[in-house]
Design a protein around this motif. Sequence first.
Motif, PDB file in Angstrom:
ATOM      1  N   GLY A  35      10.276  -7.696   1.135  1.00 53.25           N
ATOM      2  CA  GLY A  35      10.242  -7.076   2.447  1.00 53.25           C
ATOM      3  C   GLY A  35       8.870  -6.594   2.834  1.00 53.25           C
ATOM      4  N   TRP A  36       8.764  -6.202   4.095  1.00 51.94           N
ATOM      5  CA  TRP A  36       7.557  -5.611   4.644  1.00 51.94           C
ATOM      6  C   TRP A  36       7.877  -4.223   5.172  1.00 51.94           C
ATOM      7  N   TYR A  37       7.063  -3.258   4.782  1.00 53.20           N
ATOM      8  CA  TYR A  37       7.135  -1.896   5.278  1.00 53.20           C
ATOM      9  C   TYR A  37       5.841  -1.581   6.011  1.00 53.20           C
ATOM     10  N   ARG A  38       5.872  -0.538   6.815  1.00 51.48           N
ATOM     11  CA  ARG A  38       4.645  -0.092   7.455  1.00 51.48           C
ATOM     12  C   ARG A  38       4.617   1.422   7.562  1.00 51.48           C
ATOM     13  N   ARG A  39       3.391   1.960   7.582  1.00 53.14           N
ATOM     14  CA  ARG A  39       3.189   3.382   7.751  1.00 53.14           C
ATOM     15  C   ARG A  39       2.096   3.601   8.793  1.00 53.14           C
ATOM     16  N   ARG A  45       6.967   6.141   6.390  1.00 57.74           N
ATOM     17  CA  ARG A  45       7.089   4.724   6.102  1.00 57.74           C
ATOM     18  C   ARG A  45       8.431   4.206   6.599  1.00 57.74           C
ATOM     19  N   GLU A  46       8.425   3.019   7.172  1.00 60.06           N
ATOM     20  CA  GLU A  46       9.657   2.421   7.644  1.00 60.06           C
ATOM     21  C   GLU A  46       9.744   0.966   7.225  1.00 60.06           C
ATOM     22  N   LEU A  47      10.954   0.515   7.024  1.00 58.05           N
ATOM     23  CA  LEU A  47      11.202  -0.897   6.730  1.00 58.05           C
ATOM     24  C   LEU A  47      11.061  -1.700   8.014  1.00 58.05           C
ATOM     25  N   VAL A  48      10.225  -2.724   7.974  1.00 55.49           N
ATOM     26  CA  VAL A  48      10.026  -3.605   9.115  1.00 55.49           C
ATOM     27  C   VAL A  48      10.977  -4.792   9.052  1.00 55.49           C
ATOM     28  N   ALA A  49      11.008  -5.461   7.912  1.00 58.42           N
ATOM     29  CA  ALA A  49      11.850  -6.640   7.742  1.00 58.42           C
ATOM     30  C   ALA A  49      12.081  -6.871   6.263  1.00 58.42           C
ATOM     31  N   ALA A  50      13.219  -7.465   5.934  1.00 56.06           N
ATOM     32  CA  ALA A  50      13.548  -7.785   4.556  1.00 56.06           C
ATOM     33  C   ALA A  50      14.246  -9.133   4.509  1.00 56.06           C
ATOM     34  N   ILE A  51      14.134  -9.793   3.355  1.00 60.38           N
ATOM     35  CA  ILE A  51      14.756 -11.098   3.176  1.00 60.38           C
ATOM     36  C   ILE A  51      15.237 -11.221   1.741  1.00 60.38           C
ATOM     37  N   LEU A  80       5.171 -12.680   7.158  1.00 60.30           N
ATOM     38  CA  LEU A  80       5.638 -11.962   8.335  1.00 60.30           C
ATOM     39  C   LEU A  80       4.863 -12.460   9.536  1.00 60.30           C
ATOM     40  N   GLN A  81       5.524 -13.225  10.386  1.00 57.93           N
ATOM     41  CA  GLN A  81       4.939 -13.691  11.630  1.00 57.93           C
ATOM     42  C   GLN A  81       5.186 -12.638  12.696  1.00 57.93           C
ATOM     43  N   MET A  82       4.114 -12.114  13.273  1.00 61.40           N
ATOM     44  CA  MET A  82       4.196 -11.044  14.248  1.00 61.40           C
ATOM     45  C   MET A  82       3.684 -11.549  15.589  1.00 61.40           C
ATOM     46  N   ASN A  83       4.560 -11.599  16.575  1.00 63.71           N
ATOM     47  CA  ASN A  83       4.214 -12.040  17.916  1.00 63.71           C
ATOM     48  C   ASN A  83       4.405 -10.901  18.907  1.00 63.71           C
ATOM     49  N   SER A  84       3.817 -11.061  20.083  1.00 63.52           N
ATOM     50  CA  SER A  84       3.937 -10.065  21.153  1.00 63.52           C
ATOM     51  C   SER A  84       3.639  -8.665  20.646  1.00 63.52           C
ATOM     52  N   LEU A  85       2.535  -8.531  19.936  1.00 62.27           N
ATOM     53  CA  LEU A  85       2.202  -7.261  19.302  1.00 62.27           C
ATOM     54  C   LEU A  85       1.928  -6.169  20.329  1.00 62.27           C
ATOM     55  N   LYS A  86       2.332  -4.958  19.975  1.00 64.49           N
ATOM     56  CA  LYS A  86       2.176  -3.781  20.814  1.00 64.49           C
ATOM     57  C   LYS A  86       1.316  -2.752  20.100  1.00 64.49           C
ATOM     58  N   PRO A  87       0.671  -1.850  20.843  1.00 65.79           N
ATOM     59  CA  PRO A  87      -0.115  -0.803  20.189  1.00 65.79           C
ATOM     60  C   PRO A  87       0.680   0.009  19.173  1.00 65.79           C
ATOM     61  N   GLU A  88       1.958   0.219  19.422  1.00 65.66           N
ATOM     62  CA  GLU A  88       2.776   0.978  18.493  1.00 65.66           C
ATOM     63  C   GLU A  88       3.061   0.245  17.186  1.00 65.66           C
ATOM     64  N   ASP A  89       2.675  -1.036  17.094  1.00 65.01           N
ATOM     65  CA  ASP A  89       2.772  -1.765  15.838  1.00 65.01           C
ATOM     66  C   ASP A  89       1.610  -1.453  14.903  1.00 65.01           C
ATOM     67  N   THR A  90       0.617  -0.730  15.384  1.00 62.67           N
ATOM     68  CA  THR A  90      -0.542  -0.389  14.567  1.00 62.67           C
ATOM     69  C   THR A  90      -0.112   0.432  13.359  1.00 62.67           C
ATOM     70  N   ALA A  91      -0.454  -0.045  12.170  1.00 60.75           N
ATOM     71  CA  ALA A  91      -0.050   0.609  10.930  1.00 60.75           C
ATOM     72  C   ALA A  91      -0.657  -0.128   9.751  1.00 60.75           C
ATOM     73  N   VAL A  92      -0.525   0.469   8.580  1.00 67.18           N
ATOM     74  CA  VAL A  92      -0.790  -0.244   7.339  1.00 67.18           C
ATOM     75  C   VAL A  92       0.515  -0.890   6.903  1.00 67.18           C
ATOM     76  N   TYR A  93       0.481  -2.184   6.683  1.00 68.26           N
ATOM     77  CA  TYR A  93       1.665  -2.938   6.308  1.00 68.26           C
ATOM     78  C   TYR A  93       1.650  -3.215   4.808  1.00 68.26           C
ATOM     79  N   TYR A  94       2.772  -2.934   4.159  1.00 68.38           N
ATOM     80  CA  TYR A  94       2.900  -3.076   2.714  1.00 68.38           C
ATOM     81  C   TYR A  94       3.974  -4.091   2.362  1.00 68.38           C
ATOM     82  N   CYS A  95       3.649  -4.964   1.444  1.00 66.10           N
ATOM     83  CA  CYS A  95       4.614  -5.915   0.915  1.00 66.10           C
ATOM     84  C   CYS A  95       5.375  -5.273  -0.237  1.00 66.10           C
TER      85      CYS A  95
END
Length: 121
Positions: A35-39, A45-51, A80-95
Amino acid sequence: QVQLVESGGGLVQPGGSLRLSCAASGSIFSINAMGWYRRAPGKRRELVAAITSGGSTNYADSVKGRFTISRDNAKNTVYLQMNSLKPEDTAVYYCNADVVGRGSVWSNDYWGQGTQVTVSS
């Protein structure tokens, strides 16, 4: 010992796209969920996506329809393919990966070093 190495972060304008990669290496027998998390600054920290190993996915409501998680089991890699990115997506992303090491009957949780994603005009 298992290592997760992330790549693909950077600076992008709102509406742009980025693709993050995370490759696991070391003494690996199998990998369960990845999965991918971000802070973000000032936030938890929140879970962004998991598989799962079988390909079932789950996404945070805030990224549904914009982000896509995938994995290549032969390469022990998650994307993690990220499209239509928004300013609120700004974070450190952790695998993150739930890994069964060689010679072990139990899994352990491993984390990448983090990669910065900044969405700004």
